[in-house]
Motif scaffolding. Structure first.
Motif, PDB file in Angstrom:
ATOM      1  N   THR A  76      55.853   5.439 -18.616  1.00 54.56           N
ATOM      2  CA  THR A  76      56.480   4.290 -17.958  1.00 54.56           C
ATOM      3  C   THR A  76      57.745   4.687 -17.187  1.00 54.56           C
ATOM      4  OG1 THR A  76      57.705   3.737 -19.960  1.00 54.56           O
ATOM      5  CG2 THR A  76      55.586   2.634 -19.637  1.00 54.56           C
ATOM      6  N   ASP A  77      58.337   5.853 -17.508  1.00 56.73           N
ATOM      7  CA  ASP A  77      59.545   6.316 -16.824  1.00 56.73           C
ATOM      8  C   ASP A  77      59.244   7.091 -15.549  1.00 56.73           C
ATOM      9  OD1 ASP A  77      61.315   5.371 -18.865  1.00 56.73           O
ATOM     10  OD2 ASP A  77      60.713   7.095 -20.098  1.00 56.73           O
TER      11      ASP A  77
ATOM     12  N   LYS B 234      57.841   6.609 -12.484  1.00 56.22           N
ATOM     13  CA  LYS B 234      58.242   6.103 -11.167  1.00 56.22           C
ATOM     14  C   LYS B 234      59.761   6.134 -11.002  1.00 56.22           C
ATOM     15  CE  LYS B 234      57.940   2.075  -8.103  1.00 56.22           C
ATOM     16  NZ  LYS B 234      58.791   2.712  -7.155  1.00 56.22           N
ATOM     17  N   ARG B 235      60.481   5.669 -12.016  1.00 56.48           N
ATOM     18  CA  ARG B 235      61.945   5.648 -11.936  1.00 56.48           C
ATOM     19  C   ARG B 235      62.511   7.053 -11.777  1.00 56.48           C
ATOM     20  NH1 ARG B 235      65.544   7.017 -15.310  1.00 56.48           N
ATOM     21  NH2 ARG B 235      64.129   7.067 -17.087  1.00 56.48           N
ATOM     22  N   VAL B 236      62.006   8.003 -12.558  1.00 57.22           N
ATOM     23  CA  VAL B 236      62.523   9.369 -12.505  1.00 57.22           C
ATOM     24  C   VAL B 236      62.267  10.000 -11.138  1.00 57.22           C
ATOM     25  CG1 VAL B 236      62.204  11.701 -13.434  1.00 57.22           C
ATOM     26  CG2 VAL B 236      62.414   9.761 -14.976  1.00 57.22           C
TER      27      VAL B 236
ATOM     28  N   ASP C 136      61.664   8.468  -8.263  1.00 61.32           N
ATOM     29  CA  ASP C 136      62.481   7.765  -7.263  1.00 61.32           C
ATOM     30  C   ASP C 136      63.944   8.209  -7.334  1.00 61.32           C
ATOM     31  OD1 ASP C 136      60.319   6.383  -6.251  1.00 61.32           O
ATOM     32  OD2 ASP C 136      60.744   4.528  -7.353  1.00 61.32           O
ATOM     33  N   ASP C 137      64.460   8.392  -8.560  1.00 64.22           N
ATOM     34  CA  ASP C 137      65.844   8.853  -8.725  1.00 64.22           C
ATOM     35  C   ASP C 137      66.045  10.250  -8.137  1.00 64.22           C
ATOM     36  OD1 ASP C 137      66.496   6.496  -9.971  1.00 64.22           O
ATOM     37  OD2 ASP C 137      66.557   7.349 -12.003  1.00 64.22           O
TER      38      ASP C 137
ATOM     39  N   GLN D 172      69.075  -0.878  -1.804  1.00 66.82           N
ATOM     40  CA  GLN D 172      68.781  -2.254  -2.176  1.00 66.82           C
ATOM     41  C   GLN D 172      69.950  -3.151  -1.787  1.00 66.82           C
ATOM     42  OE1 GLN D 172      65.857  -3.360  -3.547  1.00 66.82           O
ATOM     43  NE2 GLN D 172      65.136  -1.274  -3.210  1.00 66.82           N
TER      44      GLN D 172
END
Length: 172
Positions: free
Chosen positions: A55-56, A58-60, A62-63, A94
């Motif tokens: 679940t992490d 995409k965030r990782v 993108d970061d 954003q």
């Protein structure tokens, strides 16, 4: 050189928003049988503050792209030996929606506004100064009268953490 006009140079990237590097950073992600991730960036371990799960992902990724401010190539290898490759580009910043600006009070040489967090740093726009709010959340600063006369109604106070926006004068 353009085929239409031999004197004009041909430029393919006139409308690109960012340039893709010839060699992109490589993010490799290995997923184990339990769904935990091992992430490397250009063959070096990518540090994370905690265990990463599927679940992490995409965030990782993108970061990483945002931190590098350039596209990255991502290779994901699953425990069953299947793999997936993608190119991830840094996202656009954003826009944070804040409540409508409230009026700040002003007098000759002074602008004041309330509703800020205690001890919060306040940005003054067009950024001519920074001010720290006092312990009750009120920001007060003294500005040269000539500056206020030259820009009537255009002094904006914004709390950096709270997002509170105060506009002085008649224009908001």
């Amino acid at each position: 050189m353009s085929l239409i006009n031999a004197a004009a140079p041909y430029r393919r990237d006139d409308r690109q928003t960012f340039r893709v590097p010839v060699v992109m950073p490589l993010v490799e992600v290995d997923v184990d049988d339990h769904g935990y991730l091992t992430v490397t960036l250009d063959r070096e371990p990518y540090s994370a503050d905690r265990s990463l799960t599927r679940t992490d992902l995409k965030r990782v990724v993108d970061d990483i792209a945002a931190d590098l401010d350039k596209p990255v190539r991502v290779e994901v290898r699953e425990a069953d030996q299947s793999s997936f490759t993608d190119i991830v580009t840094p996202g656009r910043p954003q826009v944070q929606v804040v409540a409508p600006a409230r009026k700040a009070t002003s007098s000759v040489g002074e602008v004041a506004g309330d509703g800020f967090l205690p001890n919060e740093e306040i940005a003054v726009a067009v950024v001519v100064a920074h001010q720290v709010a006092n312990t009750d959340g009120t920001a007060r600063l003294r500005l040269p009268p000539a500056l206020l006369e030259a820009h009537p109604g255009l002094v904006v106070l914004m709390g950096k953490k709270s997002g509170t926006v105060m506009v002085s004068g008649g224009a908001a």
